[in-house]
Design an enzyme around this catalytic site. Structure first.
Site, short mmCIF file in Angstrom:
data_model
loop_
_atom_site.label_atom_id
_atom_site.label_comp_id
_atom_site.label_asym_id
_atom_site.label_seq_id
_atom_site.Cartn_x
_atom_site.Cartn_y
_atom_site.Cartn_z
N HIS A 151 -11.28 -5.86 9.11
CA HIS A 151 -11.75 -5.59 7.75
C HIS A 151 -13.08 -4.87 7.70
O HIS A 151 -13.74 -4.87 6.67
CB HIS A 151 -11.86 -6.92 6.97
N GLU A 207 0.81 -1.23 0.00
CA GLU A 207 0.00 0.00 0.00
C GLU A 207 0.84 1.27 0.00
O GLU A 207 0.47 2.26 -0.62
CB GLU A 207 -0.97 -0.01 1.19
#
Lengths: 323, 323
Positions: free
Chosen positions: B129, B60
């Site tokens: 998540h 990322e």
């Protein structure tokens, strides 16, 4: 190399040295705030590298950035003004020592989060690859940056995308006060590039001619489409990590030993020894740099602070109302 | 008007802007061959090719960092973070670099990039998540944070985000992708940083955005059956935060409930409530209520997870308390 090119290398290294010596004084006088990381001792690295870049080649470095800023052509007066936080500084007084940048000079900073500029450098190279330019991005960072995740993500990306980028690790032996062998699993940093399949070299960073020669060769390779290259340049900072470093991590005789290898002295000896220039010619440059730095300090001290309105300028490019 | 899903609306915005400007490109995990984890970029790879639909490693910081670098070269990257939960791995590049560069370097360049990502809970993905940390990102000046609740807004706002010269964090909600709504035919954009009254009413102001708009609508429909007309203001952008429609509505209703999916503490509701008190204190007839996620990491178990998330009944209850 032409004689003028040798003289220019000498001029730039002396300029960096004197700008920083004056900056150290101004810091001690309280005229420069924040942190001040001096490049003294490492001048040959950025000077050698940047001497072979073409105008379209992008330079990006970490927070020890005064040298690269000057090498890229930011006038000493604008560097000094930025150090003093003035409106005439290269970042308009909003960046300071660690955040100098000049788009016109293709100098992309000046980045103070260790390692964070490596993925950004990869993006600069991606931009050029995408736009099919023949630009090369030269990204400098310290040995300490090679232990953080960003380094590994960026090197990996550069290889899989075949980015036109030269990674340059300035191995000055210490990440702040921690020696390379205490912080890095391999003390020969270039082995990390090996792990990503990136061709690499280890270069003497006290000799500007060595840096220049190697950089020139590998930048040509990158420009021809061979993908990333990695240089580990061995150097040493003569001053502390930043002003106010107690330097408990190294011995005085170690510093002395390296100072005998002063990059400016080495070049001076080569130029005079090989009769490329006379001592008198170098002395003239020394005197010119003295004057230039003096003028830069005067410019910076007499420059205005940013206007109060500048506080809210450039948070965004667009116009928005919040409230 | 066409009736399409949120997924189709976002996909259309991306497609149209890719066709409109060759400098726009997409990069992220599984955006290409796979077609996007949520199938938003399905078909893009075949049409636009690997250069403009770039599959990245699972890295990322490299995704956002290199998007910043590419934006600095004048491109308009759309960097996709598979979920906002992974944005923490790129936090430094989002808040320390993208949000600050323009200001810190004296406004020398723009950073025309979009970070598309997906947040929200309710799908039994467990605590790592399922987060809605929108307020965290909205804390930082220099970023634009957008989170649409309807297909029409998603398309119009995303097109504006791609054309914007500022870094935009565009937060979608995974449980809204199948939601259908009316979308204008042909070309249109919606300005960033503008709230909108989605449902007119006179008795209470519900301030919300994204997934909670759907919840608030359901609550308003039920309240209407007992003669209570709620006015729903959709923030759409969290930064800049456009309070004008909220304040205007509140001056009419004198009562407000703020509904957000994220945690209550230090959240969007805290900010909006404070601004109501700061700007319309004389109009307050009841303490402003906040409906938000319970202060726990979201559990996997479906019943527990739903207990933690704001429900229609919670909104109805809060409205009744302020009336």
């Amino acid at each position: 190399m032409e004689k003028q090119e040798y003289l220019d290398l000498y001029y730039q290294m002396v300029l960096i040295r004197l700008v920083e010596e004056r900056a150290a004084q101004l810091y001690q006088q309280g005229k420069i705030g924040g942190f001040l990381h001096l490049y003294i001792g490492q001048e040959a690295v950025s000077t050698g590298l940047i001497s072979v870049r073409k105008p379209q080649d992008r330079i990006i470095t970490a927070y020890r950035d005064h040298g690269a800023a000057l090498n890229c052509g930011i006038p000493a007066k604008e560097v000094m003004a930025e150090l003093l936080g003035k409106a005439t500084g290269c970042s308009k007084g909003k960046g300071g020592s660690m955040h100098m940048l000049d788009v016109e000079k293709n100098f992309w900073g000046g980045h103070a989060i260790v390692g964070a500029h490596l993925p950004i450098a990869a993006g600069l190279a991606l931009g050029d690859l995408y736009q099919e330019n023949d630009s090369v991005t030269i990204c400098m960072f310290g040995d300490g940056a090679t232990n953080i995740g960003y380094f590994h993500e960026a090197l990996n990306l550069s290889k899989i995308w075949n980015l036109p980028i030269l990674w340059v690790c300035e191995n000055n032996q210490y990440g702040m006060g921690t020696a390379v062998e205490k912080a890095s699993a391999v003390s020969e940093i270039r082995q990390k590039a090996e792990g990503y399949g990136i061709p690499n070299r280890r270069v003497d960073g006290m000799n500007v001619l060595e840096v220049r020669k190697n950089a020139g060769e590998v930048i040509d390779k990158i420009r021809s489409g061979e993908g990333p290259f990695f240089l580990e340049i061995i150097t040493y900072r003569f001053r502390g990590h930043s002003m106010g470093d107690p330097e408990r991590y190294r011995q005085a005789d170690e510093i002395k030993k390296w100072q005998e290898n002063d990059p400016i002295g080495i070049l001076r000896n080569v130029l005079i020894g090989e009769k490329i220039v006379t001592e008198a010619e170098l002395d003239v440059i020394d005197a010119q740099v003295e004057d230039e730095v003096q003028a830069a300090v005067q410019f910076a001290e007499s420059s205005p602070d940013p206007e109060p309105e500048a506080l809210f300028e450039n948070v965004y490019a667009g116009e928005y109302t919040d409230g | 008007m066409a009736r399409i899903t949120m997924r189709e609306a976002i996909s259309q915005a991306l497609w149209e802007e890719m066709e409109h400007d060759p400098n726009v490109f997409i990069m992220g995990e599984e955006v290409g061959l796979w077609g996007g984890t949520y199938a938003v970029t399905k078909g893009f790879y075949d049409h636009f090719g690997a250069k403009r639909v770039r599959d990245t490693p699972i890295a990322e910081a490299a995704i956002i960092g290199s998007a910043i670098g590419a934006a600095l070269t004048g491109l308009r990257p759309i960097a996709e973070l598979m979920t906002i939960n992974f944005a923490f791995s790129a936090m430094d590049h989002i808040v320390n670099e993208a949000a600050k560069f323009r200001y810190m370097f004296g406004g020398q360049f723009t950073i025309p990039m979009v970070i598309r990502t997906v947040g929200g809970g309710g799908r039994q993905l467990g605590a790592t998540h399922s987060q809605t940390p929108d307020a965290v990102f909205a804390h930082f000046p220099g970023l634009i944070v957008v989170s649409p609740g309807t297909p029409e807004d998603a398309k119009g706002l995303l097109k504006s985000a791609i054309r914007s010269d500022d870094p935009v964090l565009f937060i979608e909600n995974a449980t809204l992708y199948q939601v259908r709504g009316e979308v204008p035919e042909g070309e249109y954009t919606i300005p960033l940083g503008k709230s909108k009254i989605q449902r007119p009413g006179k008795d209470v102001t519900i301030v919300t955005y994204s997934k909670m708009l759907e919840i608030s609508y359901k609550a308003a429909d039920q309240l209407a059956k007992s003669g209570i007309e709620a006015e729903i203001v959709d923030l759409r952008s969290l930064r800049p935060l456009d309070m004008q429609p909220v304040i205007e509505s509140f001056k009419k209703t004198n009562r407000a409930v703020i509904v957000e999916e994220g945690w209550k503490s230090y959240g969007v509701g805290s900010e909006v409530a404070t601004r109501i008190y700061e700007n319309a204190f004389d109009y307050v007839d009841a303490p402003v209520k906040r409906v938000a996620q319970k202060e726990v990491p979201l559990p996997y178990n479906q019943q527990l997870e739903q207990m933690a998330l704001p429900q229609v009944d919670d909104v109805i209850q809060a409205v009744k308390e302020v009336l």
